[in-house]
Design an enzyme around this catalytic site. Structure first.
Site, short mmCIF file in Angstrom:
data_model
loop_
_atom_site.label_atom_id
_atom_site.label_comp_id
_atom_site.label_asym_id
_atom_site.label_seq_id
_atom_site.Cartn_x
_atom_site.Cartn_y
_atom_site.Cartn_z
N ALA A 65 0.86 -1.19 0.00
CA ALA A 65 0.00 0.00 0.00
C ALA A 65 0.89 1.23 0.00
CB ALA A 65 -0.90 -0.02 1.23
N GLY A 108 0.67 -5.04 0.93
CA GLY A 108 -0.53 -5.19 0.12
C GLY A 108 -0.26 -5.87 -1.22
N GLU A 111 -0.39 -9.39 -0.49
CA GLU A 111 -1.80 -9.73 -0.20
C GLU A 111 -2.63 -9.83 -1.47
OE1 GLU A 111 -1.89 -6.54 2.77
OE2 GLU A 111 -2.76 -7.97 4.18
N GLU A 131 4.93 -4.85 7.24
CA GLU A 131 4.15 -3.82 7.95
C GLU A 131 4.68 -3.57 9.36
OE1 GLU A 131 2.87 -6.22 6.07
OE2 GLU A 131 1.20 -5.45 4.88
N1 CO8 Z 1 4.56 3.32 -0.65
C1 CO8 Z 1 4.92 4.49 -1.21
N2 CO8 Z 1 6.05 4.65 -1.94
C2 CO8 Z 1 6.84 3.57 -2.11
C3 CO8 Z 1 6.51 2.33 -1.55
C4 CO8 Z 1 5.30 2.21 -0.79
N3 CO8 Z 1 4.89 1.06 -0.25
N4 CO8 Z 1 7.49 1.45 -1.87
C5 CO8 Z 1 8.38 2.12 -2.63
N5 CO8 Z 1 7.98 3.41 -2.77
C6 CO8 Z 1 8.67 4.48 -3.49
C7 CO8 Z 1 9.87 5.00 -2.70
O1 CO8 Z 1 9.45 5.93 -1.73
C8 CO8 Z 1 10.68 5.62 -3.81
O2 CO8 Z 1 10.12 6.87 -4.14
P1 CO8 Z 1 11.08 8.18 -4.28
O3 CO8 Z 1 11.95 7.87 -5.47
O4 CO8 Z 1 10.11 9.28 -4.54
O5 CO8 Z 1 11.85 8.30 -3.02
C9 CO8 Z 1 10.45 4.69 -4.99
O6 CO8 Z 1 9.24 3.98 -4.69
C10 CO8 Z 1 11.54 3.68 -5.20
O7 CO8 Z 1 11.73 2.98 -3.97
P2 CO8 Z 1 13.16 2.80 -3.25
O8 CO8 Z 1 14.05 3.96 -3.60
O9 CO8 Z 1 12.91 2.55 -1.81
O10 CO8 Z 1 13.68 1.49 -4.00
P3 CO8 Z 1 14.67 0.37 -3.42
O11 CO8 Z 1 14.99 -0.50 -4.60
O12 CO8 Z 1 15.78 0.98 -2.67
O13 CO8 Z 1 13.77 -0.46 -2.36
C11 CO8 Z 1 11.79 -1.60 -1.59
C12 CO8 Z 1 12.64 -1.17 -2.81
C13 CO8 Z 1 12.55 -2.65 -0.78
C14 CO8 Z 1 10.52 -2.20 -2.16
C15 CO8 Z 1 11.49 -0.37 -0.70
O14 CO8 Z 1 10.96 0.67 -1.53
C16 CO8 Z 1 10.50 -0.61 0.40
O15 CO8 Z 1 10.86 -1.15 1.41
N6 CO8 Z 1 9.22 -0.19 0.21
C17 CO8 Z 1 8.20 -0.25 1.25
C18 CO8 Z 1 7.72 -1.67 1.47
C19 CO8 Z 1 6.68 -1.73 2.55
O16 CO8 Z 1 6.89 -1.40 3.70
N7 CO8 Z 1 5.45 -2.18 2.18
C20 CO8 Z 1 4.34 -2.32 3.08
C21 CO8 Z 1 3.44 -1.13 2.98
S1 CO8 Z 1 2.09 -1.17 4.15
C22 CO8 Z 1 0.97 -2.21 3.43
O17 CO8 Z 1 1.12 -2.68 2.33
C23 CO8 Z 1 -0.24 -2.51 4.24
C24 CO8 Z 1 -1.39 -3.06 3.43
C25 CO8 Z 1 -2.61 -3.03 4.29
C26 CO8 Z 1 -3.92 -3.13 3.55
C27 CO8 Z 1 -4.21 -2.00 2.63
C28 CO8 Z 1 -4.74 -0.78 3.26
C29 CO8 Z 1 -4.74 0.40 2.31
#
Ligand code: CO8
Length: 257
Positions: A65, A108, A111, A131
């Site tokens: 998400a 998500g 999921e 999460e």
């Molecule tokens: N949300 C928003 N932006 C994201 C997300 C995300 N989940 N994941 C990546 N991005 C963005 C980054 O912020 C970045 O943007 P910017 O260039 O503007 O800074 C861009 O994508 C590229 O990402 P990274 O630079 O971080 O790329 P890396 O290759 O270094 O890392 C990863 C990739 C490992 C995927 C890393 O981006 C990461 O850890 N992302 C977050 C993962 C995470 O925590 N996911 C869980 C989110 S919570 C959730 O899903 C709950 C669901 C619940 C039900 C739904 C309710 C709505």
């Protein structure tokens, strides 16, 4: 259809939906989720489509998400906008849906993959529920579907301590149907979907419904419902055609009636 954050096209009898926010690792914001669910529901009603594939890109199926969209939301705002409810619409899809996963399938994203009926993974796929690292838990079925898919011990490690699974591990644990080299994963998913889409539509729908019931309900309720669905299929032309074709040693022609 005018979608901005997904691509949608029909290939053969397969509706292909591609998450298309590569600059944000396909993070699932509200708009993307609504577009995805609208497109799935449209294909579910479309006679030319027999099955669907959801995919992302090689680097990311979806990184969860959209954290930036959620960060400042109150519980009340989350509930009012029903952020989780939109994910739940995938459960109402009656045709088979396959996730073609490469790269990150996190939160998500994982999921959504678990909500699909089958998963075809590239060798670079990684599945996780991170999460806990941002102070919450999975909210779109992760604690329930992941536990059923990989068992309690692994689900605990993933959800409580951010363990990610490699594609190989996910395959070994039975969460993934096919493990395919990166360059072939989408084609493999489309081929599987095309094979399934060529099968008897009403029997497909009944089979999917009953397997989902096995996943969610008791054995005795499931057996009763299965018996009813089985008998119901004897009211269809496709049952007559399928069995007649077997007797006549020819290929059946399904009508979906
Ligand atoms: N949300 C928003 N932006 C994201 C997300 C995300 N989940 N994941 C990546 N991005 C963005 C980054 O912020 C970045 O943007 P910017 O260039 O503007 O800074 C861009 O994508 C590229 O990402 P990274 O630079 O971080 O790329 P890396 O290759 O270094 O890392 C990863 C990739 C490992 C995927 C890393 O981006 C990461 O850890 N992302 C977050 C993962 C995470 O925590 N996911 C869980 C989110 S919570 C959730 O899903 C709950 C669901 C619940 C039900 C739904 C309710 C709505």
């Amino acid at each position: 259809m005018p979608y901005e954050l997904i691509l949608s096209e029909i290939r053969g009898r397969v509706g292909l939906l591609t998450l298309n926010r590569p600059q944000a690792m396909n993070a699932l914001n509200n708009q993307l989720m609504h577009e995805l669910m609208d497109a799935l529901e449209a294909y579910d009603k479309e006679d030319a489509v027999g099955a669907m594939v959801i995919t992302g890109n090689e680097k990311a199926f979806a990184a969860g998400a959209d954290i930036k969209e959620m960060a400042e939301q109150s519980a009340r705002q989350m509930m009012d906008r029903d952020h989780v409810g939109v994910f739940g619409r995938i459960r109402t899809i009656q045709k088979p849906v396959i996730a073609a996963v490469s790269g990150w399938a996190l939160g998500g994203g994982c999921e959504i993959a678990l909500s699909c009926d089958m998963i075809v993974a590239s060798e670079s796929a990684r599945f996780g529920q991170p999460e806990i690292t941002i102070g919450v838990i999975p909210g779109a079925g992760g604690t329930q579907r992941l536990t059923r898919a990989v068992g309690k011990a692994i689900a605990m490690e993933m959800i409580l301590n951010n363990r990610t699974l490699s594609a190989q591990e996910a395959y070994q644990f039975g969460m993934v149907n096919r493990l395919v080299p990166v360059q072939g994963y989408l084609e493999a998913a489309l081929t599987l979907a095309e094979e399934i889409a060529a099968r008897a539509p009403l029997a497909l729908r009944a089979g999917k419904k009953m397997i989902n019931q096995a996943f969610e309900g008791t054995l005795s309720e499931g057996l009763t419902a299965e018996k009813q669905e089985f008998y119901n299929l004897f009211t269809t032309e496709d049952q007559k055609e399928g069995m007649q074709a077997f007797v006549e040693k020819r290929k059946p022609e399904w009508k979906g009636i």
